[in-house]
Design an enzyme around this catalytic site. Sequence first.
Site, PDB file in Angstrom:
ATOM      1  CD  GLU A  48      -2.602  -0.776   2.209  1.00 43.23           C
ATOM      2  OE1 GLU A  48      -2.528   0.417   3.175  1.00 43.23           O
ATOM      3  OE2 GLU A  48      -3.742  -1.604   3.071  1.00 43.23           O
TER       4      GLU A  48
HETATM    5  C1  FCB Z   1      -4.214   1.473   5.708  1.00 46.56           C
HETATM    6  C2  FCB Z   1      -5.248   1.076   4.990  1.00 46.56           C
HETATM    7  C3  FCB Z   1      -6.130   0.940   4.212  1.00 46.56           C
HETATM    8  C4  FCB Z   1      -6.483   2.571   3.922  1.00 46.56           C
HETATM    9  C5  FCB Z   1      -4.880   3.185   4.280  1.00 46.56           C
HETATM   10  C6  FCB Z   1      -5.470   4.745   4.104  1.00 46.56           C
HETATM   11  O1  FCB Z   1      -3.704   1.582   6.824  1.00 46.56           O
HETATM   12  O2  FCB Z   1      -4.876  -0.714   5.665  1.00 46.56           O
HETATM   13  O3  FCB Z   1      -7.209  -0.109   4.865  1.00 46.56           O
HETATM   14  O4  FCB Z   1      -7.240   2.497   5.011  1.00 46.56           O
HETATM   15  O5  FCB Z   1      -4.547   3.025   5.514  1.00 46.56           O
END
Ligand code: FCB
Length: 803
Positions: free
Chosen positions: A376
Amino acid sequence: MTATTVSSRGETLAFPPGFVWGAATAAYQIEGGVREGGRGPSVWDTFSHTPGRTADGHTGDVACDHYRRHADDVRLMAELGLRAYRFSVAWPRIQPDGSGPVNAAGLDFYERLVDELLAADITPYATLYHWDLPQALEDRGGWTDRDTAYRFADYARAVHDRLGDRVGTWMTVNEPWVAAVLGYGIGVHAPGRASAAEAFRASHHLLLAHGLSARVLREGGAREIALTLNLAPVLTPGRLNDPELTLSEQDAEAVDRVDCLINRQFLDPTLRGEYPAPVLAIMDRHGGLGHIRDGDLKTINQPVDLLGINYYTPCVVRSEPGEPANAAYPGTEDILFSGAHAPTTAMGWAIVPTGLTQVLTRLSRDYPEVGLLVTENGAAFDDVVTGDRVHDTDRTAFFEGHLRAAHAAIEAGADLRGFLVWSLLDNFEWAEGYHKRFGIVHVDFETQRRLPKDSALWYREVIRHNGLHRERARRPTLEAVAARAGVSRSTVSRVINGEGTVSDEFRAIVMNAVNELGYVPNSAARSLVTRRTDSIALVVSDPPTVAGADDPAFSAVLRSVTRELEEAGKRVTLMLADSADGRLRVERYAASGYVDGVVLVSSHGADPLPPALARTGVPVVLLGRPGAAAHVPYADVDDAGGAAAAVAHLLARGRRRIAAISGPPDSTASQARLGGYREGLRDTGHRSIIAIGDLTLASGADAMHQLLRDDPALDAVFVAGDPMAIGALRVLIRSGRRVPEDVAIVGFGDIPAASHTVPALTTVCTPGVEQARTAARLLLRHLDGGPASSVILPTELVIREST
Ligand code: FCB
């Protein structure tokens, strides 16, 4: 560490062959269909339906309706060229009660999704737990109960049994720190409990769940097993700019302690089979170590193939004797979480791409066996739909910066295998509801229309080239608009400045080019046509609570600015910019040349408006002090000096346990007053005792209750706002304290009511009206060609009976 070579073909900054490009989502954030296909309730259903828990009471009931629209969404991913998609499986769809028989309809849903992905040549990455714990398990203790980890392993087996032949990469638990600390430690996420001891138990059991499920997956023949952690480099403010800076012993210890809590608490057990000693010591003080059983660490330390990294922003701290522990980081007494001085996203998170390089290189140095995958990375911004486009240049720049940072880490030898953006779609951002948009695809939550943003189109090119252009993408220029429209630069400039001399036909052609290119006018565009409107916008960008709009002094300030400007022959337009729409309206208004200048009332450190207005090229003067990111001239009062004088006065009256009630931490004035309080106590040997209010009378009362509970022996309190001080004074008197004999109190602001309290309030008088006039004069001088300077006006302590 695997040595990976990165080729630098011609114009591109190339990533290694086979580098995985994709996007991520999570079940509860996008699926909706919470009662479809036999799904049971999760903690997030309960939490989001509890009044006051999420912004505007938003829930995931419908979300992006992905449960019904998954086939279209997969088609969209294919159109965007994604090569991988990380989704999460909702446990309550598979086992509605969290244990026992498997619900076939739930598995069918994910099977359809996986088959669609494979047919579109997109590699599925499945996350087993992204926070939607079945409510039935929470009712039995949730993650504070050890049994939940065993139930999780059963669930993992059931999912792998069905999908293991088609899904190669399995991620066990997403961000155990967030699940444990936000969910059980401070209660801003589901299930909403607030206990440090419970948070530590929950983290251990989440790690145990990872280990038990990794073992099950391995036995089932899973190809790749991963764990996903939210990781952040822990820096001091100095280290942000200079990573080599040598730290004082105290700062080094502060950094290490926080690093242990946020990063090593999870890295070390999973990858080394041990907890770092400082974590054990802190845990021991918060509920003990009884929940860690013999053999647990061995179970947790399963071999994993990949480490998923979720990186958003660094953690910035420094040593600060007397600072109470941050509730999200138990055991951090004497550490100040200062935040970074950098531009921020709509979440208020500092944008620091180099932090990603630091995380990746650190992992490959300290944990060299495991492959790395960014699972992410992304940003929320206040997006605007223009026709059928979303020109989210800030988001593209964010990704570009972070991909360059990732590339630098690969060049330094990090074994980074791929990058997944957060997120494919705008979605339910947990406690923030639908207000924070992280998608590269815009979702209209009324119609469920999907609209790829410019960042998605840009990302498609990155994927196609397996890299970035060496040259940074430039914002479109006036020249580019002129070339696209086939007109001269001055015609473009005249259209943008709203001049009546351009025909409708040419105006339409130019505006078309402006929209197509996503052009935002700047000072260069404006300077081609010099004209005066003799209008000034007076913009109020703080929500009323921060601005103190309830306070009569506030309207006096607005009147003074207006009078000063009108006397100089200007017309004044009052505009509110306390929402994303409002800000955009103001930005456009200024950029379109309707005003000669702007006086902006803003005290919110993360306010995006000052830098945005500065970019339009229109002269701006701030009433208040800008956050660190914005370089805008301002007129302010000496908040820090006033607070330090108040503390000096209390010390001179023999007070020794001086507490403070501060205003909201995101207000620059509150920060400065708190800074002055700390400065006043520095070198006295007395520690700081701090509670936070929101400037209202009621919050002052609450904060005073808290202080008296925490430190019944306190003998003075400095309150960073008179209304809060009046609330605090009432509580002192009701609790039987004599003021000032037992406890002395000082306020801030000198509002009229301050001299009518019993006893009358000693307070720091701030020259609000003078400040307003000064801001207006600074702007007028600047418009006349003078320098763009700032002024800080002195404050004065008014001593009355309360001290
Ligand atoms: C992370 C989460 C994801 C999203 C992002 C912005 O902590 O895993 O679900 O909310 O932040």
